[in-house]
Enzyme design. Sequence first.
Site, PDB file in Angstrom:
ATOM      1  N   LYS A  42       2.844   9.718   8.498  1.00  0.00           N
ATOM      2  CA  LYS A  42       2.275   9.170   9.725  1.00  0.00           C
ATOM      3  C   LYS A  42       2.963   9.689  10.988  1.00  0.00           C
ATOM      4  CE  LYS A  42       0.131   5.075   7.695  1.00  0.00           C
ATOM      5  NZ  LYS A  42      -1.284   5.191   7.990  1.00  0.00           N
ATOM      6  N   ASP A  64       9.360   2.891   1.099  1.00  0.00           N
ATOM      7  CA  ASP A  64       8.183   3.562   1.641  1.00  0.00           C
ATOM      8  C   ASP A  64       8.212   3.365   3.158  1.00  0.00           C
ATOM      9  OD1 ASP A  64       5.732   4.285   2.647  1.00  0.00           O
ATOM     10  OD2 ASP A  64       4.581   3.527   0.957  1.00  0.00           O
ATOM     11  N   PHE A  91       0.859  -1.193   0.000  1.00  0.00           N
ATOM     12  CA  PHE A  91       0.000   0.000   0.000  1.00  0.00           C
ATOM     13  C   PHE A  91       0.891   1.236   0.000  1.00  0.00           C
ATOM     14  CE2 PHE A  91      -2.641   3.370   1.813  1.00  0.00           C
ATOM     15  CZ  PHE A  91      -3.699   3.306   0.919  1.00  0.00           C
TER      16      PHE A  91
HETATM   17  C1  LIG Z   1       3.118   2.285   3.690  1.00  0.00           C
HETATM   18  C2  LIG Z   1       2.165   3.392   3.390  1.00  0.00           C
HETATM   19  N1  LIG Z   1       2.422   4.222   2.364  1.00  0.00           N
HETATM   20  C3  LIG Z   1       1.608   5.256   2.066  1.00  0.00           C
HETATM   21  C4  LIG Z   1       0.459   5.493   2.801  1.00  0.00           C
HETATM   22  C5  LIG Z   1      -0.435   6.673   2.456  1.00  0.00           C
HETATM   23  O1  LIG Z   1      -0.285   7.679   3.412  1.00  0.00           O
HETATM   24  P1  LIG Z   1      -1.431   8.787   3.632  1.00  0.00           P
HETATM   25  O2  LIG Z   1      -2.659   8.063   4.060  1.00  0.00           O
HETATM   26  O3  LIG Z   1      -0.863   9.719   4.662  1.00  0.00           O
HETATM   27  O4  LIG Z   1      -1.613   9.497   2.337  1.00  0.00           O
HETATM   28  C6  LIG Z   1       0.140   4.642   3.871  1.00  0.00           C
HETATM   29  C7  LIG Z   1      -1.092   4.841   4.651  1.00  0.00           C
HETATM   30  O5  LIG Z   1      -1.589   3.941   5.305  1.00  0.00           O
HETATM   31  C8  LIG Z   1       1.016   3.575   4.168  1.00  0.00           C
HETATM   32  O6  LIG Z   1       0.761   2.727   5.186  1.00  0.00           O
END
Ligand SMILES: Cc1ncc(COP(=O)(O)O)c(C=O)c1O
Length: 394
Positions: A248, A219, A134
Amino acid sequence: MKVESAQEVEARNFIPVVKRHPRVIVEGRGARLRDADGREIIDLMAGWAVCCLGHSHPALVEAIAEQAGRLMQTTNIFYTLPQLELIERLAELSDGALPRSFLTSSGTEAMEGAVKLAHRATGRAKFVSTQNSFHGRSLGALRLVGSEKHRAPFAALLPESCVVPYDDLDAAREAVDADTAAFVVEPVQGEGGVNVPSPGYLAGLREICDARGALLIADEIQTGIGRTGTPLGYQYEDVAPDVATLGKGLGGGFPVAGFVCSDAVAETVQLGDHGTTYGGNPLACAAANAVLRVVREEKLAERAGRVGDELLRRLAGFAAEHPDRCVEARGRGLLVGLELRDPELAASIGPRALEKGVAVNVAAGRVVRFIPALNIPEEDLHEGVDRVLALVAA
Ligand SMILES: Cc1ncc(COP(=O)(O)O)c(C=O)c1O
């Protein structure tokens, strides 16, 4: 406000893309939330791995209040002291491997920036990512997402994707070619069900990317800022990516995110390649500075490693005692999951736990995920876990 009134407002005025719990949350203190009826909830979700200092940490509240009274927004065409402090702090997180950063307001936007950066640095347009990953929901981030559930409804808007199984170096070697801009990977998959790769996976990816002239993008939006026991999640291996995305935990609840990269990558961009109105504004940066200061001073990454190890041992013991209910426990630091056999049981855990005064969520349909504040008192953690495990065992 009563839940029924909240539901009426929602039915009239909200775009229905979220299934909510029937609770109106009015306050958070430390690892506990309180709803409008005065019920207390032990929070093992921390706003989806965001509130790393717990709710309303005094240092964070004070930093935001102080900065709000001084200066909130200028645009990036001025220097501001909070942003200068933050970009120096971010460089320290990677021990100088990724000294350059650009700030955004959400993790998704950080992924967008990383994609553009990789395109600029390599002149290529193919991205390889992993199944069940994700990375966010904007179109640039969604093209990387390996979770069908999120990507498939919007496939018509997306370029063709190249998704390989997670933790599979042979598949990565086959997929990364001379057209590949970057391989994008979570050091531990979060939304995908708390999947921890084998030792050597990141080092293997590093080698593959280097051999093909592609970038490695980590990520770190869920794994970073101490959650997995080190400042950044990739640091359990002795390699560094070219780009990492953060979000986050960085703001501890204030919306701030960003992407960091090596000097070599930063030198490939041109003036005007990227920009944002809010990203890096003084208020967001003051919040992030307070979070990074507290995480460092209170050694919260180390604590997450220690407390997370204990939690993992405990859940592994429980899984071994209940093989009819549980597949296994896995995780790193305070990103820990308990995989259940029965998706229906898993789906019932969130709502039933809430009835027992615990907020916990389920990832990938079957994995009860524990992502509390990094400083959660151990009594709160174990009391919350007791209540959840009692539901699994019942
Ligand atoms: C690994 C990862 N990347 C990207 C995101 C997206 O972040 P945001 O919800 O702040 O746009 C998330 C959100 O859960 C995530 O867990």
